[in-house]
Design a protein around this motif. Structure first.
Motif, PDB file in Angstrom:
ATOM      1  N   SER A  15     -26.549  71.397 -56.028  1.00 47.51           N
ATOM      2  CA  SER A  15     -26.901  70.238 -56.198  1.00 47.51           C
ATOM      3  C   SER A  15     -26.645  69.783 -58.012  1.00 47.51           C
ATOM      4  CB  SER A  15     -28.659  70.297 -56.235  1.00 47.51           C
ATOM      5  OG  SER A  15     -29.118  71.231 -56.802  1.00 47.51           O
ATOM      6  N   TRP A  16     -26.509  70.719 -58.746  1.00 46.08           N
ATOM      7  CA  TRP A  16     -26.312  70.615 -60.006  1.00 46.08           C
ATOM      8  C   TRP A  16     -24.660  69.889 -60.301  1.00 46.08           C
ATOM      9  CZ3 TRP A  16     -27.297  76.232 -62.496  1.00 46.08           C
ATOM     10  CH2 TRP A  16     -28.727  76.414 -62.277  1.00 46.08           C
ATOM     11  N   VAL A  17     -23.887  70.476 -59.533  1.00 46.35           N
ATOM     12  CA  VAL A  17     -22.288  70.041 -59.537  1.00 46.35           C
ATOM     13  C   VAL A  17     -22.577  68.550 -58.981  1.00 46.35           C
ATOM     14  CG1 VAL A  17     -20.292  70.394 -58.518  1.00 46.35           C
ATOM     15  CG2 VAL A  17     -21.709  72.324 -59.096  1.00 46.35           C
ATOM     16  N   ARG A  18     -23.244  68.356 -58.115  1.00 48.72           N
ATOM     17  CA  ARG A  18     -23.327  66.934 -57.590  1.00 48.72           C
ATOM     18  C   ARG A  18     -23.819  66.061 -58.535  1.00 48.72           C
ATOM     19  NH1 ARG A  18     -26.607  67.640 -53.025  1.00 48.72           N
ATOM     20  NH2 ARG A  18     -25.722  69.827 -52.376  1.00 48.72           N
ATOM     21  N   MET A  19     -24.994  66.404 -59.481  1.00 47.29           N
ATOM     22  CA  MET A  19     -25.439  65.862 -60.463  1.00 47.29           C
ATOM     23  C   MET A  19     -24.688  65.448 -61.589  1.00 47.29           C
ATOM     24  SD  MET A  19     -29.157  66.795 -62.562  1.00 47.29           S
ATOM     25  CE  MET A  19     -28.311  68.380 -62.577  1.00 47.29           C
ATOM     26  N   PHE A  20     -23.761  66.395 -62.014  1.00 43.89           N
ATOM     27  CA  PHE A  20     -22.974  66.261 -63.183  1.00 43.89           C
ATOM     28  C   PHE A  20     -21.444  66.498 -62.753  1.00 43.89           C
ATOM     29  CE2 PHE A  20     -21.611  67.393 -67.415  1.00 43.89           C
ATOM     30  CZ  PHE A  20     -22.721  66.737 -68.250  1.00 43.89           C
ATOM     31  N   ARG A  21     -20.989  65.453 -62.080  1.00 42.38           N
ATOM     32  CA  ARG A  21     -19.743  65.511 -61.580  1.00 42.38           C
ATOM     33  C   ARG A  21     -18.591  65.715 -62.580  1.00 42.38           C
ATOM     34  NH1 ARG A  21     -19.450  64.077 -55.915  1.00 42.38           N
ATOM     35  NH2 ARG A  21     -21.492  63.394 -55.266  1.00 42.38           N
ATOM     36  N   LYS A  22     -18.808  65.202 -63.880  1.00 40.91           N
ATOM     37  CA  LYS A  22     -17.980  65.146 -64.757  1.00 40.91           C
ATOM     38  C   LYS A  22     -17.088  66.414 -64.837  1.00 40.91           C
ATOM     39  CE  LYS A  22     -17.718  64.482 -69.782  1.00 40.91           C
ATOM     40  NZ  LYS A  22     -18.555  64.274 -70.621  1.00 40.91           N
ATOM     41  N   ARG A  23     -17.717  67.589 -64.963  1.00 46.40           N
ATOM     42  CA  ARG A  23     -17.123  68.909 -64.931  1.00 46.40           C
ATOM     43  C   ARG A  23     -16.661  69.481 -63.595  1.00 46.40           C
ATOM     44  NH1 ARG A  23     -15.359  70.892 -69.840  1.00 46.40           N
ATOM     45  NH2 ARG A  23     -16.646  69.734 -71.281  1.00 46.40           N
ATOM     46  N   GLY A  24     -16.749  68.962 -62.636  1.00 45.19           N
ATOM     47  CA  GLY A  24     -16.290  69.310 -61.161  1.00 45.19           C
ATOM     48  C   GLY A  24     -16.788  70.849 -61.075  1.00 45.19           C
ATOM     49  N   TRP A  25     -15.723  71.694 -60.491  1.00 44.80           N
ATOM     50  CA  TRP A  25     -16.114  73.020 -60.215  1.00 44.80           C
ATOM     51  C   TRP A  25     -15.532  73.965 -61.425  1.00 44.80           C
ATOM     52  CZ3 TRP A  25     -19.434  74.894 -57.093  1.00 44.80           C
ATOM     53  CH2 TRP A  25     -20.074  74.176 -55.981  1.00 44.80           C
ATOM     54  N   GLN A  26     -15.718  73.602 -62.600  1.00 39.17           N
ATOM     55  CA  GLN A  26     -15.214  74.348 -63.672  1.00 39.17           C
ATOM     56  C   GLN A  26     -16.154  75.433 -63.684  1.00 39.17           C
ATOM     57  OE1 GLN A  26     -14.774  72.086 -67.298  1.00 39.17           O
ATOM     58  NE2 GLN A  26     -13.161  70.668 -66.490  1.00 39.17           N
ATOM     59  N   SER A  27     -15.575  76.683 -63.514  1.00 36.76           N
ATOM     60  CA  SER A  27     -16.658  77.850 -63.453  1.00 36.76           C
ATOM     61  C   SER A  27     -17.284  78.223 -64.647  1.00 36.76           C
ATOM     62  CB  SER A  27     -16.046  79.037 -62.438  1.00 36.76           C
ATOM     63  OG  SER A  27     -14.766  79.356 -63.277  1.00 36.76           O
ATOM     64  N   MET A  28     -16.540  78.537 -65.669  1.00 37.83           N
ATOM     65  CA  MET A  28     -17.136  78.672 -66.831  1.00 37.83           C
ATOM     66  C   MET A  28     -18.150  77.968 -67.593  1.00 37.83           C
ATOM     67  SD  MET A  28     -15.770  81.679 -67.596  1.00 37.83           S
ATOM     68  CE  MET A  28     -16.299  81.949 -69.067  1.00 37.83           C
ATOM     69  N   PHE A  29     -18.067  76.638 -67.133  1.00 35.56           N
ATOM     70  CA  PHE A  29     -19.125  75.665 -67.569  1.00 35.56           C
ATOM     71  C   PHE A  29     -20.315  75.804 -66.590  1.00 35.56           C
ATOM     72  CE2 PHE A  29     -21.126  71.615 -66.490  1.00 35.56           C
ATOM     73  CZ  PHE A  29     -21.425  71.209 -67.854  1.00 35.56           C
ATOM     74  N   TRP A  30     -20.169  75.999 -65.436  1.00 36.50           N
ATOM     75  CA  TRP A  30     -21.257  75.896 -64.500  1.00 36.50           C
ATOM     76  C   TRP A  30     -22.055  77.759 -64.851  1.00 36.50           C
ATOM     77  CZ3 TRP A  30     -23.578  72.257 -63.482  1.00 36.50           C
ATOM     78  CH2 TRP A  30     -22.895  70.900 -63.208  1.00 36.50           C
ATOM     79  N   ILE A  31     -21.269  78.424 -65.078  1.00 32.26           N
ATOM     80  CA  ILE A  31     -21.921  80.026 -65.445  1.00 32.26           C
ATOM     81  C   ILE A  31     -22.674  79.818 -66.695  1.00 32.26           C
ATOM     82  CG2 ILE A  31     -21.280  82.087 -66.050  1.00 32.26           C
ATOM     83  CD1 ILE A  31     -18.832  82.203 -64.162  1.00 32.26           C
ATOM     84  N   ALA A  32     -22.353  79.048 -67.681  1.00 32.93           N
ATOM     85  CA  ALA A  32     -22.591  78.877 -68.987  1.00 32.93           C
ATOM     86  C   ALA A  32     -24.091  77.957 -68.638  1.00 32.93           C
ATOM     87  CB  ALA A  32     -21.991  78.188 -69.894  1.00 32.93           C
ATOM     88  N   VAL A  33     -24.234  77.148 -67.827  1.00 31.68           N
ATOM     89  CA  VAL A  33     -25.239  76.108 -67.588  1.00 31.68           C
ATOM     90  C   VAL A  33     -26.259  77.289 -66.736  1.00 31.68           C
ATOM     91  CG1 VAL A  33     -26.282  74.553 -65.976  1.00 31.68           C
ATOM     92  CG2 VAL A  33     -24.262  74.183 -67.415  1.00 31.68           C
ATOM     93  N   ALA A  34     -26.089  77.828 -65.943  1.00 32.62           N
ATOM     94  CA  ALA A  34     -26.608  78.775 -65.033  1.00 32.62           C
ATOM     95  C   ALA A  34     -27.655  79.977 -66.039  1.00 32.62           C
ATOM     96  CB  ALA A  34     -26.060  79.292 -64.032  1.00 32.62           C
ATOM     97  N   HIS A  35     -26.779  80.584 -66.972  1.00 30.83           N
ATOM     98  CA  HIS A  35     -27.209  81.373 -67.783  1.00 30.83           C
ATOM     99  C   HIS A  35     -28.406  80.684 -68.697  1.00 30.83           C
ATOM    100  CE1 HIS A  35     -25.153  85.111 -67.307  1.00 30.83           C
ATOM    101  NE2 HIS A  35     -23.997  84.443 -67.102  1.00 30.83           N
ATOM    102  N   ARG A  36     -28.083  79.669 -69.257  1.00 30.07           N
ATOM    103  CA  ARG A  36     -29.062  78.873 -69.902  1.00 30.07           C
ATOM    104  C   ARG A  36     -30.537  78.477 -69.028  1.00 30.07           C
ATOM    105  NH1 ARG A  36     -26.410  75.115 -74.681  1.00 30.07           N
ATOM    106  NH2 ARG A  36     -24.662  76.825 -75.243  1.00 30.07           N
ATOM    107  N   VAL A  37     -30.100  78.226 -68.047  1.00 30.41           N
ATOM    108  CA  VAL A  37     -31.317  77.767 -66.863  1.00 30.41           C
ATOM    109  C   VAL A  37     -32.189  79.257 -66.911  1.00 30.41           C
ATOM    110  CG1 VAL A  37     -32.009  77.422 -64.692  1.00 30.41           C
ATOM    111  CG2 VAL A  37     -30.348  75.739 -66.030  1.00 30.41           C
TER     112      VAL A  37
END
Length: 77
Positions: A15-37
């Motif tokens: 649902s995060w990826v669908r909400m912020f499509r700008k980054r697509g499936w860039q794994s390092m970006f989403w890992i950083a987001v998940a860690h901050r969350v």
């Protein structure tokens, strides 16, 4: 860089990826987001807070990419 006593395993929600499509499936970006969350104790379903975190991480990643780009251009000259 992440400095925290939390474990390294985190969940990236689609649902995060669908909400912020700008980054697509860039794994390092989403890992950083998940860690901050996880570090901030934000619920994964609180999409307003997650979007703010996405915007913060996106800003940092964009600036890091621009720094890398400008330093590599300076070396090529």
């Amino acid at each position: 860089m992440r400095i925290s006593p939390r474990p390294k395993t985190v969940n990236i929600h689609t649902s995060w990826v669908r909400m912020f499509r700008k980054r697509g499936w860039q794994s390092m970006f989403w890992i950083a987001v998940a860690h901050r969350v996880a570090d901030r104790g934000v619920r994964s379903t609180d999409l307003n807070q997650v979007k703010l975190i996405c915007m913060e991480v996106d800003y940092e990643f964009t600036n890091r990419e621009e720094k890398t780009r400008t330093s590599s251009q300076g070396q090529a000259d």
